[in-house]
Structure formats: structure tokens, C-alpha cells
Write a protein that holds these residues in place. Structure first.
Motif, PDB file in Angstrom:
ATOM      1  N   TYR A   1       0.822  -1.210   0.000  1.00  0.00           N
ATOM      2  CA  TYR A   1       0.000   0.000   0.000  1.00  0.00           C
ATOM      3  C   TYR A   1       0.859   1.264   0.000  1.00  0.00           C
ATOM      4  O   TYR A   1       0.501   2.253  -0.632  1.00  0.00           O
ATOM      5  N   ALA A   2       1.981   1.230   0.681  1.00  0.00           N
ATOM      6  CA  ALA A   2       2.889   2.383   0.666  1.00  0.00           C
ATOM      7  C   ALA A   2       3.409   2.628  -0.754  1.00  0.00           C
ATOM      8  O   ALA A   2       3.456   3.771  -1.221  1.00  0.00           O
ATOM      9  N   LEU A   3       3.784   1.564  -1.441  1.00  0.00           N
ATOM     10  CA  LEU A   3       4.248   1.706  -2.821  1.00  0.00           C
ATOM     11  C   LEU A   3       3.126   2.170  -3.742  1.00  0.00           C
ATOM     12  O   LEU A   3       3.340   2.990  -4.634  1.00  0.00           O
ATOM     13  N   ALA A   4       1.917   1.651  -3.525  1.00  0.00           N
ATOM     14  CA  ALA A   4       0.779   2.055  -4.357  1.00  0.00           C
ATOM     15  C   ALA A   4       0.465   3.536  -4.168  1.00  0.00           C
ATOM     16  O   ALA A   4       0.184   4.246  -5.141  1.00  0.00           O
ATOM     17  N   ILE A   5       0.514   4.009  -2.930  1.00  0.00           N
ATOM     18  CA  ILE A   5       0.252   5.434  -2.671  1.00  0.00           C
ATOM     19  C   ILE A   5       1.333   6.295  -3.316  1.00  0.00           C
ATOM     20  O   ILE A   5       1.038   7.320  -3.933  1.00  0.00           O
ATOM     21  N   GLY A   6       2.578   5.876  -3.182  1.00  0.00           N
ATOM     22  CA  GLY A   6       3.666   6.621  -3.813  1.00  0.00           C
ATOM     23  C   GLY A   6       3.523   6.669  -5.323  1.00  0.00           C
ATOM     24  O   GLY A   6       3.709   7.721  -5.953  1.00  0.00           O
ATOM     25  N   TYR A   7       3.163   5.538  -5.923  1.00  0.00           N
ATOM     26  CA  TYR A   7       2.970   5.492  -7.374  1.00  0.00           C
ATOM     27  C   TYR A   7       1.788   6.368  -7.791  1.00  0.00           C
ATOM     28  O   TYR A   7       1.858   7.084  -8.788  1.00  0.00           O
ATOM     29  N   PHE A   8       0.707   6.329  -7.015  1.00  0.00           N
ATOM     30  CA  PHE A   8      -0.458   7.156  -7.310  1.00  0.00           C
ATOM     31  C   PHE A   8      -0.079   8.639  -7.300  1.00  0.00           C
ATOM     32  O   PHE A   8      -0.478   9.404  -8.184  1.00  0.00           O
TER      33      PHE A   8
END
Length: 126
Positions: A55-62
Motif C-alpha cells: 500500500y505504501a508503494l501504491a500510494i507513492g505510485y499514485f
């Protein structure tokens, strides 16, 4: 560097002992790293969904993609609303962030391969 060497070994279907370009210390390090990777096994999709790092990576990518789209879609309109009427000028000003990014990528790429950084990387592996 480690990942590139691992990929090169995997592509060739070889064992670290067969890699002539590695020192004995690097071969041992690579052997240990490969053993750890094998021991970890595979994860189920549910385990991946429970991992907060995903989720941390997904938020960063978003956030990264949102910023990119904001610049791509809205910058020309913002420039036009602030008094620029010439389409060519709007296009040139809209291209400035991308031109800056190109120059920065080249500069940082050359800097990362400089001898000083290579020496620091070699020391950190020990």
C-alpha cells in the motif's frame, strides 16, 4: 549491481562458481543471497494484500502519476489563463519541466557512475 549480476547469472543458467568475473568474496555473497531468496518461497495473493509495504508503494505510485498527469493536462490551460495566447509559447513553456527532467536524468546518471560513488558502493558491500 547485485541485481544485475544475479540477472546475468540467471540468463546464462549458471551458478556463481562459474562466473569468472566475480571475486571469491563476491561469489560467496551471491551464493548466500541466492539461498535466502530460495528460502523465502512464494507468497499467496492474500499475504501480499496484507503487507503494508504494498500500500505504501501504491500510494507513492499514485502520487507520482497524479503529478505527471496534472502537469501534462493542466499546465497548458494554466499558462493560457495567465495571459499566454500564442500556442507555440504555451507548448514551449509546457515542455520545460520535461526538458529539465531529461537534463537531470543525464546529470544524475553520470554522477551515479562517478568513481567516488563507485568507491562508496564497493565499501558498503563489505
Amino acid at each position: 549491481m547485485r541485481d544485475a549480476r544475479v540477472r546475468r547469472l540467471e540468463d546464462a543458467g549458471r551458478h556463481p562458481d562459474q562466473a569468472k568475473w566475480l571475486s571469491a568474496e563476491e561469489k560467496e555473497l551471491l551464493r548466500r543471497d541466492l539461498a535466502v531468496d530460495r528460502d523465502e518461497g512464494t507468497r499467496s495473493f492474500r499475504e501480499v494484500l496484507r503487507d503494508p509495504r504494498v500500500y505504501a508503494l501504491a500510494i507513492g505510485y499514485f502520487c507520482l502519476i497524479s503529478g505527471l498527469y496534472a502537469v501534462s493536462f493542466w499546465l497548458p490551460m494554466i499558462l493560457k489563463e495567465n495571459g499566454l495566447t500564442d500556442t507555440v509559447r504555451i507548448g514551449l513553456y509546457s515542455a520545460l519541466p520535461y526538458a529539465f527532467a531529461i537534463v537531470l536524468m543525464v546529470v544524475l546518471g553520470r554522477r551515479s557512475t562517478a568513481p567516488v560513488n563507485a568507491a562508496c558502493t564497493a565499501r558498503s558491500r563489505r
